[in-house]
Design a protein around this motif. Structure first.
Motif, PDB file in Angstrom:
ATOM      1  N   TYR A   1       0.836  -1.199   0.000  1.00  0.00           N
ATOM      2  CA  TYR A   1       0.000   0.000   0.000  1.00  0.00           C
ATOM      3  C   TYR A   1       0.864   1.241   0.000  1.00  0.00           C
TER       4      TYR A   1
ATOM      5  N   ALA B   1       0.354   5.143   0.328  1.00  0.00           N
ATOM      6  CA  ALA B   1      -0.664   6.110   0.746  1.00  0.00           C
ATOM      7  C   ALA B   1      -0.636   7.310  -0.203  1.00  0.00           C
TER       8      ALA B   1
ATOM      9  N   ALA C   1       3.681   0.241   2.802  1.00  0.00           N
ATOM     10  CA  ALA C   1       3.272  -0.645   3.900  1.00  0.00           C
ATOM     11  C   ALA C   1       2.814  -1.983   3.337  1.00  0.00           C
TER      12      ALA C   1
ATOM     13  N   ILE D   1       0.394  -5.069   3.357  1.00  0.00           N
ATOM     14  CA  ILE D   1      -0.985  -5.313   3.773  1.00  0.00           C
ATOM     15  C   ILE D   1      -1.290  -6.802   3.695  1.00  0.00           C
TER      16      ILE D   1
ATOM     17  N   ASN E   1      -4.279  -6.735   8.723  1.00  0.00           N
ATOM     18  CA  ASN E   1      -4.262  -5.279   8.908  1.00  0.00           C
ATOM     19  C   ASN E   1      -5.012  -4.494   7.829  1.00  0.00           C
TER      20      ASN E   1
ATOM     21  N   SER F   1      -7.076  -1.784   9.593  1.00  0.00           N
ATOM     22  CA  SER F   1      -6.341  -0.721  10.283  1.00  0.00           C
ATOM     23  C   SER F   1      -5.509   0.141   9.330  1.00  0.00           C
ATOM     24  N   THR F   2      -5.494  -0.211   8.049  1.00  0.00           N
ATOM     25  CA  THR F   2      -4.692   0.552   7.088  1.00  0.00           C
ATOM     26  C   THR F   2      -5.583   1.167   6.006  1.00  0.00           C
TER      27      THR F   2
ATOM     28  N   ASP G   1      -7.717   4.542   6.554  1.00  0.00           N
ATOM     29  CA  ASP G   1      -7.274   5.725   5.811  1.00  0.00           C
ATOM     30  C   ASP G   1      -8.347   6.267   4.870  1.00  0.00           C
TER      31      ASP G   1
END
Length: 268
Positions: free
Chosen positions: A191, A193, A231, A233, A237, A240-241, A245
């Motif tokens: 990921y 962002a 990150a 994934i 998670n 939580s990601t 977001d």
């Protein structure tokens, strides 16, 4: 010619886009390359992600899973679907992945370099014919190629459990990639962002327009750059990601086909 004091360019072709940088340089206008490098000595700045680290995260997850499952390197090897050689990002991803795989004890049986999903599927089908279950894992540079690998394995008659054991990797945290993870067909995705990346590019452009020099934390192609961290994934998670977001809503991932699997994973 209309008075712009900075340009942000997201290049489809990093070589062809050099002409944009040349035109801007003639007007003393700085150019920020967004996400991909523009092959020009006059480029002012790059905002991107640490794509070598993307490859490191992908290959680390794959190798660790093989080792956790007690898969012996002598049983076969890994096939790799890398990105296109014309993409600077793809080269960095591949370098990062190989830095892990080459030190792992697992060998690479074969590899290809493409972002074309149809080409990737055809290639994986050929490798399945060639190596069969000697393929211990499939490294994929992005989610689209991972989906192509899944389609090829299904066409070859492999079960979902056998496909899941291939520890497929990915990039983009696409809805399909996340659904493949929820379904147990893909091990992980990576990921980036993008909101953070876009914000950083806007900040750099404003600073250049104000005659300032943006801060950097690295270089790309010899140019100052700000590289955002990717990150990894996994099923554990997702919530939580990418959902936290606002990149995806749970409803985007947990469609009717995946609702039961999402409920089991606690994604809501």
């Amino acid at each position: 010619s209309q008075g712009a004091k900075a340009l942000v360019v997201d290049p489809f072709d990093g070589v062809a886009a050099a002409s944009i940088v040349s035109a801007a340089q003639a007007q003393n206008v700085p150019v920020v390359a967004y996400d991909r490098l523009i092959q020009s000595p006059d480029l002012s700045y790059v905002v991107s992600f640490d794509y070598k680290q993307v490859g490191v995260l992908q290959a680390t997850a794959l190798v660790n899973k093989l080792k956790a499952d007690g898969v012996s390197p002598s049983d076969g090897g890994i096939i790799m679907i890398n990105g296109a050689t014309t993409d600077n990002n793809a080269g960095n991803i591949k370098a990062g992945a190989l830095s892990v795989i080459n030190a792992s004890g697992y060998k690479v049986l074969s590899e290809t370099d493409t972002w074309d999903p149809a080409e990737a599927q055809t290639w994986v089908s050929g490798q399945i014919t060639r190596f069969g279950h000697k393929i211990l894992a499939i490294y994929s540079a992005n989610d689209t190629n991972a989906s192509s690998a899944i389609a090829a394995a299904k066409s070859a008659g492999w079960t979902d459990a056998q496909i899941g054991a291939l520890d497929l990797t990915g990039l983009d945290a696409s809805s399909q990639g996340l659904q493949n993870i929820v379904a147990g067909l893909q091990l992980m995705t990576t990921y980036n962002a993008f909101k953070l990346e876009a914000t950083r590019a806007a900040q750099a452009a404003v600073e250049f327009a104000d005659g300032k020099t943006p801060e950097s934390n690295g270089t790309v192609g010899g140019h100052p750059a700000f590289l955002n961290p990717p990150a990894a994934i996994t099923l554990d998670n997702i919530e939580s990601t990418v959902i936290a977001d606002g990149f995806w809503k749970a409803s985007d991932i947990c469609t009717s086909q995946y609702a039961a699997a999402c409920a089991k994973a606690g994604i809501q």
